[in-house]
Design a protein around this motif. Structure first.
Motif, mmCIF file in Angstrom:
data_model
loop_
_atom_site.group_PDB
_atom_site.id
_atom_site.type_symbol
_atom_site.label_atom_id
_atom_site.label_comp_id
_atom_site.label_asym_id
_atom_site.label_seq_id
_atom_site.Cartn_x
_atom_site.Cartn_y
_atom_site.Cartn_z
ATOM 1 N N GLY A 6 0.782 -1.221 0.000
ATOM 2 C CA GLY A 6 0.000 0.000 0.000
ATOM 3 C C GLY A 6 0.819 1.277 0.000
ATOM 4 O O GLY A 6 0.244 2.367 -0.077
ATOM 5 N N TRP A 7 2.145 1.172 0.097
ATOM 6 C CA TRP A 7 3.012 2.357 0.105
ATOM 7 C C TRP A 7 3.418 2.709 -1.320
ATOM 8 O O TRP A 7 3.499 1.837 -2.193
ATOM 9 N N PRO A 8 3.732 3.972 -1.582
ATOM 10 C CA PRO A 8 4.359 4.308 -2.862
ATOM 11 C C PRO A 8 5.736 3.650 -2.948
ATOM 12 O O PRO A 8 6.364 3.360 -1.924
ATOM 13 N N TYR A 86 10.265 7.384 2.389
ATOM 14 C CA TYR A 86 11.482 6.676 2.770
ATOM 15 C C TYR A 86 12.535 7.677 3.219
ATOM 16 O O TYR A 86 12.670 8.751 2.640
ATOM 17 N N CYS A 87 13.297 7.286 4.228
ATOM 18 C CA CYS A 87 14.468 8.053 4.636
ATOM 19 C C CYS A 87 15.675 7.201 4.291
ATOM 20 O O CYS A 87 15.961 6.198 4.964
ATOM 21 N N GLN A 92 9.572 5.249 5.836
ATOM 22 C CA GLN A 92 9.320 6.304 6.825
ATOM 23 C C GLN A 92 7.809 6.531 6.891
ATOM 24 O O GLN A 92 7.197 6.975 5.918
ATOM 25 N N ARG A 93 7.243 6.244 8.034
ATOM 26 C CA ARG A 93 5.789 6.320 8.203
ATOM 27 C C ARG A 93 5.385 7.744 8.567
ATOM 28 O O ARG A 93 5.988 8.355 9.446
ATOM 29 N N ASN A 94 4.327 8.244 7.922
ATOM 30 C CA ASN A 94 3.928 9.640 8.090
ATOM 31 C C ASN A 94 2.459 9.800 8.469
ATOM 32 O O ASN A 94 1.811 10.770 8.072
ATOM 33 N N PHE A 103 3.694 12.146 17.452
ATOM 34 C CA PHE A 103 4.219 11.802 16.128
ATOM 35 C C PHE A 103 5.677 11.373 16.229
ATOM 36 O O PHE A 103 6.072 10.346 15.660
ATOM 37 N N TRP A 104 6.488 12.158 16.942
ATOM 38 C CA TRP A 104 7.904 11.828 17.038
ATOM 39 C C TRP A 104 8.101 10.498 17.756
ATOM 40 O O TRP A 104 8.937 9.685 17.359
ATOM 41 N N ARG A 105 7.325 10.262 18.780
ATOM 42 C CA ARG A 105 7.438 9.007 19.529
ATOM 43 C C ARG A 105 7.014 7.807 18.685
ATOM 44 O O ARG A 105 7.739 6.811 18.593
ATOM 45 N N ASP A 106 5.829 7.895 18.054
ATOM 46 C CA ASP A 106 5.239 6.724 17.416
ATOM 47 C C ASP A 106 5.693 6.520 15.975
ATOM 48 O O ASP A 106 5.979 5.387 15.566
#
Length: 247
Positions: A6-8, A86-87, A92-94, A103-106
Motif C-alpha cells: 500500500g506504500w508508494p 522513505y528516509c 518512513q511512516r507519516n 508523532f515523534w514518539r510513534d
C-alpha cells in the motif's frame, strides 16, 4: 527492503517529495520529468543539474539557510503527510498526528525501535533506555511550542549541491511536516554546513529556547536509522544519546 503493502515505491515517493518542495517556490530542486514503472523496476526522470565544484560554498550556504527558513514557514494542520515515504532506504511512516510529541514518539522513534528489534540491534539495556526515553519525551518536547513545518527530511551534506549560478539545490527528499528543529538537528549531525548557513537561518527565524538541548534527541532518529541500515557501528552513538537523556 521492499516497500510495505500500500506504500508508494521509493522513486514514486521521491518524485512526490520533489513536487511538494518545488511547489513552495522558495528553493531549487530538480524538476521531475516523469516516473516510469518498467519490467526491471522503476525509473525517475528528472532535470539534470549542472554543478560547480568550485562554487562559492559560503555564499551558497548562506542562501540555503535563508531559503530553508522560508521553506519551514510552509505549514499544515497536522504533523506527518498524506502518504508514507522513505528516509534513505528505510520506510518512513507519516501517519498524520495533531501532537508533535506523539508523532515523534510513534512514527519516528517507535518505528525505528521495531526495525532494530527485528534485526537484533537492540540489546536489553539499549531497548530499556530507548523505551524510557520515549515514555519521558514530555520532559523535553512541548506541543504548545511547536508547529508543523515542511521539512526536506534528509538534509545532510550529500543532499545539497551548488549549481553553475551559485544557487543551492536540494536532492533526495524525505518530506513530511514536523518540527523544524528536527531538520536542523540532522544538518548538524554529520557536518557539511558552513557557519554562513546557520547564521542566515537564525537571522531569518531564530530557534526557540532549549533547541540545543533537544538537538541530540532529534538526531537519535537518524542514528537509529543508520543503526538499522549499517549495523552496530552506529550503536555507540545511539547509546551516548540515550545515556544523555535517561542515564
Amino acid at each position: 527492503m521492499p516497500p510495505p503493502r500500500g506504500w508508494p515505491t521509493p522513486l514514486e515517493a521521491e518524485a512526490r517529495g520533489l513536487h511538494l518542495l518545488a511547489a513552495t517556490g522558495v528553493l531549487r530542486v530538480p524538476a521531475v520529468i516523469g516516473h516510469l514503472v518498467v519490467p526491471q523496476g522503476e525509473l525517475l526522470i528528472s532535470e539534470w543539474i549542472e554543478t560547480d565544484a568550485r562554487g562559492n560554498q559560503q555564499a551558497a550556504a548562506e542562501r540555503l539557510g535563508a531559503e530553508l527558513a522560508a521553506l519551514h514557514r510552509h505549514s499544515a494542520p497536522c504533523y506527518g503527510l498524506d502518504h508514507h515515504n522513505y528516509c534513505g532506504a528505510t520506510p518512513q511512516r507519516n501517519t498524520p498526528y495533531r501532537s508533535w510529541l506523539a508523532f515523534w514518539r510513534d512514527e519516528r522513534l517507535a518505528f525505528q525501535r521495531d526495525l532494530a528489534l527485528q534485526r537484533g540491534l537492540l540489546p536489553p539495556q539499549r531497548q530499556r533506555r530507548l523505551e524510557r526515553l520515549m515514555e519521558r519525551l514530555d520532559l523535553w518536547i512541548a506541543d504548545a511550542l511547536t508547529q508543523p513545518a515542511l521539512l526536506h527530511g534528509d538534509l545532510w551534506s550529500g543532499n545539497w549541491l551548488i549549481d553553475t549560478q551559485g544557487r543551492p539545490v536540494l536532492i533526495d527528499p524525505a518530506v513530511s511536516y514536523g518540527d523544524r528543529e528536527a531538520e536542523l538537528a540532522l544538518c548538524d549531525l554529520f557536518g557539511g554546513f558552513p557557519e554562513t548557513f546557520w547564521r542566515a537561518y537564525a537571522e531569518c527565524w531564530p530557534l526557540p529556547a532549549g533547541a540545543a538541548e533537544r538537538r541530540p534527541l532529534y538526531q537519535l532518529y537518524h542514528l537509529l536509522n543508520h543503526l538499522n541500515l549499517f549495523g552496530e557501528s552506529y550503536g555507540a552513538q545511539v547509546d551516548a544519546v540515550l545515556r544523555r537523556y535517561v542515564g
